[in-house]
Design an enzyme around this catalytic site. Structure first.
Site, mmCIF file in Angstrom:
data_model
loop_
_atom_site.group_PDB
_atom_site.id
_atom_site.type_symbol
_atom_site.label_atom_id
_atom_site.label_comp_id
_atom_site.label_asym_id
_atom_site.label_seq_id
_atom_site.Cartn_x
_atom_site.Cartn_y
_atom_site.Cartn_z
ATOM 1 C CE LYS A 32 -1.865 2.017 3.484
ATOM 2 N NZ LYS A 32 -2.617 3.103 3.994
ATOM 3 C CG ASP A 59 -4.926 4.477 1.382
ATOM 4 O OD1 ASP A 59 -5.981 5.041 1.415
ATOM 5 O OD2 ASP A 59 -4.249 4.419 2.781
ATOM 6 C CG LEU A 60 -3.047 8.469 -3.675
ATOM 7 C CD1 LEU A 60 -2.885 9.042 -4.897
ATOM 8 C CD2 LEU A 60 -1.983 8.901 -2.613
ATOM 9 C CE LYS A 61 -7.785 6.674 4.018
ATOM 10 N NZ LYS A 61 -6.293 6.404 4.135
ATOM 11 C CG LEU A 62 -8.712 11.112 -5.526
ATOM 12 C CD1 LEU A 62 -7.398 10.217 -5.073
ATOM 13 C CD2 LEU A 62 -8.676 11.002 -7.290
ATOM 14 C CG ASP A 64 -11.924 18.186 -5.955
ATOM 15 O OD1 ASP A 64 -12.727 19.076 -5.892
ATOM 16 O OD2 ASP A 64 -10.621 18.605 -5.626
ATOM 17 N N PRO A 66 -16.899 15.809 -8.929
ATOM 18 C CG PRO A 66 -18.983 14.984 -9.310
ATOM 19 C CD PRO A 66 -18.473 16.125 -8.752
ATOM 20 C CB THR A 68 -11.490 17.605 -9.690
ATOM 21 O OG1 THR A 68 -11.970 19.015 -10.116
ATOM 22 C CG2 THR A 68 -10.284 17.581 -9.285
ATOM 23 C CB THR A 119 -11.409 3.318 11.926
ATOM 24 O OG1 THR A 119 -9.987 3.593 11.431
ATOM 25 C CG2 THR A 119 -11.935 2.380 11.108
ATOM 26 N NE ARG A 181 -1.192 -2.623 15.839
ATOM 27 C CZ ARG A 181 -1.362 -2.053 14.454
ATOM 28 N NH1 ARG A 181 -1.455 -2.734 13.541
ATOM 29 N NH2 ARG A 181 -1.156 -0.700 14.476
ATOM 30 C CD GLN A 190 -5.289 0.914 13.324
ATOM 31 O OE1 GLN A 190 -6.328 1.466 13.575
ATOM 32 N NE2 GLN A 190 -4.431 1.036 12.237
ATOM 33 N N GLY A 210 0.367 -2.521 8.759
ATOM 34 C CA GLY A 210 1.713 -1.602 8.691
ATOM 35 C C GLY A 210 2.745 -1.961 9.712
ATOM 36 N NE ARG A 211 1.531 1.734 13.271
ATOM 37 C CZ ARG A 211 0.533 2.473 13.895
ATOM 38 N NH1 ARG A 211 1.069 3.503 14.962
ATOM 39 N NH2 ARG A 211 -0.763 2.459 13.934
HETATM 40 O O1 C5P Z 1 0.497 0.289 11.125
HETATM 41 P P1 C5P Z 1 -0.656 0.127 11.002
HETATM 42 O O2 C5P Z 1 -0.778 -1.360 10.768
HETATM 43 O O3 C5P Z 1 -1.624 0.510 12.212
HETATM 44 O O4 C5P Z 1 -1.263 0.472 9.543
HETATM 45 C C1 C5P Z 1 -2.427 0.451 9.079
HETATM 46 C C2 C5P Z 1 -2.433 1.300 7.828
HETATM 47 O O5 C5P Z 1 -3.830 1.401 7.350
HETATM 48 C C3 C5P Z 1 -2.065 2.553 7.799
HETATM 49 O O6 C5P Z 1 -1.438 3.152 6.572
HETATM 50 C C4 C5P Z 1 -3.110 3.576 8.197
HETATM 51 O O7 C5P Z 1 -3.180 4.897 7.543
HETATM 52 C C5 C5P Z 1 -4.586 2.805 7.160
HETATM 53 N N1 C5P Z 1 -5.620 2.925 7.740
HETATM 54 C C6 C5P Z 1 -6.106 2.675 9.034
HETATM 55 N N2 C5P Z 1 -7.349 2.917 9.269
HETATM 56 C C7 C5P Z 1 -8.256 3.288 8.413
HETATM 57 C C8 C5P Z 1 -7.970 3.532 7.213
HETATM 58 C C9 C5P Z 1 -6.379 3.240 6.691
HETATM 59 O O8 C5P Z 1 -5.264 2.374 9.945
HETATM 60 N N3 C5P Z 1 -9.488 3.405 8.617
#
Ligand code: C5P
Length: 232
Positions: A32, A59-62, A64, A66, A68, A119, A181, A190, A210-211
């Site tokens: 991502k 994941d740019l979450k547009l 604006d 329609p 654009t 979230t 997790r 989270q 992610g982490r």
């Molecule tokens: O590090 P972690 O596992 O929390 O990363 C989750 C990824 O998902 C991050 O890039 C975060 O911005 C993204 N994300 C999220 N919750 C959302 C939408 C996107 O955690 N509702």
């Protein structure tokens, strides 16, 4: 598209990202690219990761008007990514325009998914700041249904919402879920988390992690553990 683990490359530079991905000498993870990395490095980072053989969720979450969004989606579609997204709050007209922009002359297009309510938004902030007074679960499902009716392929949501979304929108409507997790790991910021196996049981199609992978001592082992627990 079967179940898969998407690794959130939340890095500030191409250098950090490629150094991280260089560790993966076997299977190339689905990755991502979010706003931080994209705004830092631009389309070059997308091309580089495609060249390296990664599937990409941009994941740019547009959100604006329609016209654009339609023209921007045409630009993103040319980058050969697999998944892109927008905010369902942009309305049905914006989502329909996005699909038109994404569709290439040969009829193919990346899959398009919608963010319903972030979230990070809770009932209180939704009522106070957005003046939306319905229960947040109902709002999420309504936005998901609007996205499905506009022809989108799925939503980003919590794994805890995946079952309900499938119930309302159909089993083939994709649920892409962050908030994952390991049972023995730290939750960090989270709040409503589940394990990879838990997300699979709840019906998630893709988990975004992610982490737990990027900050692991051995990211490749953490990725493989995720795959084992989620995909089996
Ligand atoms: O590090 P972690 O596992 O929390 O990363 C989750 C990824 O998902 C991050 O890039 C975060 O911005 C993204 N994300 C999220 N919750 C959302 C939408 C996107 O955690 N509702």
């Amino acid at each position: 598209m079967g179940k898969d683990v998407i690794v959130a490359c939340d890095f500030a530079s191409a250098e950090q990202t490629t150094a991280f991905l260089d560790r993966f000498t076997g299977r190339k993870p689905f990755v991502k690219i979010g706003m931080e990395l994209y705004y830092a490095e631009g389309p070059a980072i997308v091309r580089e990761l495609r060249r390296r053989g990664h599937r990409i969720f941009l994941d740019l979450k547009l959100h604006d008007i329609p016209n654009t969004v339609k023209k921007t989606m045409a630009v993103l579609s040319a980058l050969d990514v697999e998944l892109v997204n927008l905010h369902a709050a942009g309305t049905m007209a914006m989502m329909t325009a996005a699909l038109e922009g994404l569709t290439r002359p040969d009829g193919t297009r990346p899959k398009l998914i919608a963010v319903t309510q972030l979230t990070s938004t809770d009932q209180e902030s939704m009522e106070r700041d957005l003046w939306i007074r319905e229960p947040i679960e109902q709002v999420v499902l309504h936005y998901a249904l609007t996205a499905r009716n506009a022809g989108l392929d799925g939503v980003v949501c919590s794994p805890l919402e995946a079952g309900k979304v499938h119930e309302v929108c159909g089993t083939d409507f994709l649920t892409v879920t962050p908030g994952v997790r390991f049972a023995d790991g730290a939750a960090g910021d989270q709040k409503r988390v589940t394990t990879p196996a838990g997300a699979a049981a709840l019906g998630s199609d893709y988990i975004v992690v992610g982490r737990p992978i990027t900050a692991a001592e051995d990211p490749v082992a953490a990725y493989e553990r995720c795959l084992r627990e989620f995909v089996g």
